[in-house]
Write an enzyme that holds these catalytic residues in place. Structure first.
Site, short mmCIF file in Angstrom:
data_model
loop_
_atom_site.label_atom_id
_atom_site.label_comp_id
_atom_site.label_asym_id
_atom_site.label_seq_id
_atom_site.Cartn_x
_atom_site.Cartn_y
_atom_site.Cartn_z
N HIS A 164 0.83 -1.21 0.00
CA HIS A 164 0.00 0.00 0.00
C HIS A 164 0.86 1.25 0.00
O HIS A 164 2.04 1.21 0.31
CB HIS A 164 -0.98 0.04 1.19
CG HIS A 164 -0.34 0.00 2.54
ND1 HIS A 164 -0.12 -1.17 3.24
CD2 HIS A 164 0.13 0.99 3.34
CE1 HIS A 164 0.45 -0.88 4.40
NE2 HIS A 164 0.61 0.42 4.49
N HIS B 158 3.97 7.06 3.88
CA HIS B 158 4.91 5.95 3.70
C HIS B 158 4.45 5.04 2.57
O HIS B 158 3.30 5.12 2.13
CB HIS B 158 5.11 5.14 4.99
CG HIS B 158 3.89 4.42 5.52
ND1 HIS B 158 3.05 4.95 6.45
CD2 HIS B 158 3.39 3.19 5.24
CE1 HIS B 158 2.08 4.08 6.73
NE2 HIS B 158 2.27 2.99 6.01
N GLU C 203 7.64 0.99 5.06
CA GLU C 203 7.11 -0.07 5.92
C GLU C 203 7.35 -1.39 5.20
O GLU C 203 7.15 -1.48 3.99
CB GLU C 203 5.60 0.16 6.12
CG GLU C 203 4.93 -0.89 6.99
CD GLU C 203 3.42 -0.64 7.18
OE1 GLU C 203 2.83 0.13 6.39
OE2 GLU C 203 2.86 -1.20 8.13
CO CO Z 1 1.11 1.23 6.33
#
Ligand code: CO
Length: 134
Positions: A7, A79, A130
Site C-alpha cells: 500500500h 509511507h 514499511e
Molecule cells: Co502502512
C-alpha cells in the site's frame, strides 16, 4: 528481497472528506474506518486492482502522524509498504547493509494483522518505508 507494493499511505486531517474524495470523485472501493489505538491512527483502506491506499488520521494524543500533518496541513504521502517473505531475514539483511530500522527493531503487528517494521526515511530516498511480511 522486496516484493509487491502492499500500500501507499496518505496522512489526512479529515478522514471523511478524504474517503469521499476517493469514493465519489475517484470511484474507488473504500472500506470502513478502523481504529488502531496501538498505532495512534484511524485507517481507511482503499482497494485498487493492483494495490491499496491507506488513509491515516491521528487517533488520540501523541499520534505518530500529528507532526507530519503539522508540516503538511493539506495531507501527503506518509509511507510506502513493500511485502517481504520473511521479515526477520529482511531486517537482518537491511541492518547488515547499514539501514536503520525504527523503534526497537522488533516487528509489530500492523493494520492487516501481519508483522511490520519501519525503516528510516533518510536511508530510503526521503521516504518512510514499511515492510510487511506477506
Ligand atoms: Co502502512
Amino acid at each position: 528481497m522486496i516484493g509487491r507494493l502492499n500500500h501507499v499511505a496518505i496522512a489526512v486531517k479529515d478522514l471523511e472528506s478524504a474517503s469521499a474524495t476517493y469514493r465519489d470523485t475517484l470511484g474507488a472501493k473504500v472500506l470502513p474506518p478502523q481504529d488502531e489505538p496501538d498505532h495512534g491512527v484511524t485507517v481507511v483502506f482503499i482497494e485498487l486492482p493492483n494495490t491499496k491506499i491507506e488513509l491515516l488520521t491521528p487517533l488520540g494524543e501523541n499520534s505518530p502522524i500529528a507532526a507530519f500533518l503539522d508540516k503538511n496541513p493539506a495531507g501527503g504521502i506518509h509511507h510506502v509498504c513493500y511485502e517481504v517473505d520473511d521479515i526477520i531475514a529482511a531486517r537482518d539483511h537491511l541492518k547488515a547493509e547499514g539501514a536503520r530500522v525504527l523503534g526497537d527493531g522488533e516487528p509489530k503487528i500492523g493494520a492487516h494483522g501481519k508483522p511490520v517494521l519501519f525503516l528510516h526515511p533518510k536511508d530510503f530516498c526521503g521516504t518512510l518505508v514499511e515492510l510487511e511480511q506477506a
